[in-house]
Design a protein around this motif. Structure first.
Motif: not given
Length: 357
Positions: A279, A281, A291-292, A307
């Motif tokens: 993930a 963030e 927030k992701k 990302w």
């Protein structure tokens, strides 16, 4: 390459490496041009300790010696005819982001660009060691490059070792191609060791000898350089630099950039060493809330992942943007980097500031 349109004319913005030193040559990749999963050789960062070695016909051979049943010397056409595999792997200098350490440390002041990624084709190291037949006394494998020079008054080659378990890992290869071409001369031709998951010092360039030893290697690039020294004035609690830390970078916007109000995509890259990114963030308020971010694809081992996070920026406002990555080993970027006096392994939460007008 960025395309800019101005007054109905098209201008191509070409990347240029950032120079940190010329003798030896150390140059940084412009991170804003890392647009594809594969870094073209012209954009690859350059990290050297010594002048580039002169490549002669003798350089095209590779010897395997030490605690093996059959010491061997293989020539280029023999190596390229052996069973091979292609690995896509990130290579990151352990000094990447050194410029951000506080207190400051000595050494090339890399920012974010001592990192690139490509397809490496070569013979699995385990296969070569099987041909030579390592003995039961084998403990470490030492890799010697053709690059050499003076260090602390001694003439030395760049040499590094791997523990036997890592050396026999299936993704560790003796590469002879990069992105379906010969490895560029400035990046290790004719052979370069590629050690996915470990910082770039392990991926020895211009490889000329593989030596199997029954003890622990103590060469200067193993026991002095590429060691974490947590204290300013002594060597207590020191330990070796090995696998990449979980890390990220922001490609756009640029730190201290002035933006027009409205929607902008914040985007960048994230990676880790052993494991995979799970993930990313992002915070727009200096870490108060997170927030992701969206990942462009399923993360792959030994590779970065893109990302992004679309954001609407309000007029006349400053933003303290932070980004942190997480990996499958439960690691995440810390709020404060692990300070060490040689400046290795910086992976503090990535942060920039921008404002709108």
């Amino acid at each position: 390459m960025y395309i800019l349109e101005q007054n109905e004319k098209i201008f191509k913005v070409k990347p240029h490496l950032t120079t940190h030193s010329l003798h030896p040559e150390n140059q940084e990749t412009p991170i804003h041009f890392l647009e594809e999963p594969i870094t073209p050789s012209a954009k690859m960062y350059r990290r050297n300790h010594f002048p580039y070695p002169a490549i002669t016909n003798q350089s095209y051979s590779l010897s395997i010696t030490g605690f093996v049943r059959t010491p061997i010397t293989l020539h280029y056409n023999q190596i390229t005819s052996l069973p091979s595999r292609t690995v896509t792997s990130l290579v990151e200098c352990s000094g990447n982001k050194r410029a951000y350490f506080e207190p400051k440390v000595f050494g090339d002041q890399w920012k974010d660009g001592a990192v690139n990624q490509g397809q490496w084709k070569g013979v699995p190291l385990s296969y070569l060691l099987t041909i030579a037949g390592i003995t039961d006394r084998a403990n470490e494998i030492v890799f010697q490059g053709a690059d050499a020079g003076t260090k602390e008054g001694r003439h030395v080659h760049f040499e590094r070792s791997l523990p036997l378990e890592k050396a026999l890992a299936p993704h560790v290869i003796v590469a002879f191609e990069y992105n379906q071409q010969l490895i560029p001369p400035k990046h290790g031709f004719p052979y370069r060791l590629i050690v996915p998951g470990w910082y770039g010092m392990a991926s020895v360039k211009w490889l000329r000898n593989i030596h199997v030893i029954d003890d622990s290697f103590t060469g200067p690039f193993q026991s002095d350089d590429y060691v974490y020294y947590p204290h300013k004035d002594d060597n207590l609690d020191s330990f070796p630099v090995t696998s990449n830390h979980v890390n990220s970078l922001i490609q756009q916007p640029i730190d201290r950039q002035i933006l027009k109000p409205g929607r902008h995509d914040i985007f960048g890259l994230a990676w880790t060493g052993e494991g995979m990114v799970t993930a990313v963030e992002i915070s727009l308020d200096n870490g108060v809330t997170w927030k992701k971010a969206a990942l462009s694809e399923n993360p792959k081992r030994y590779q970065w992942v893109k990302w992004s996070h679309p954001t609407v920026f309000e007029k006349n406002k400053e933003y303290a943007i932070k980004v942190r990555a997480f990996d499958s080993n439960g690691q995440s970027q810390p709020d404060q980097a692990f300070w060490n006096r040689k400046g290795y392994g910086y992976n503090e939460v990535t942060q920039i500031k921008v404002k709108t007008e």
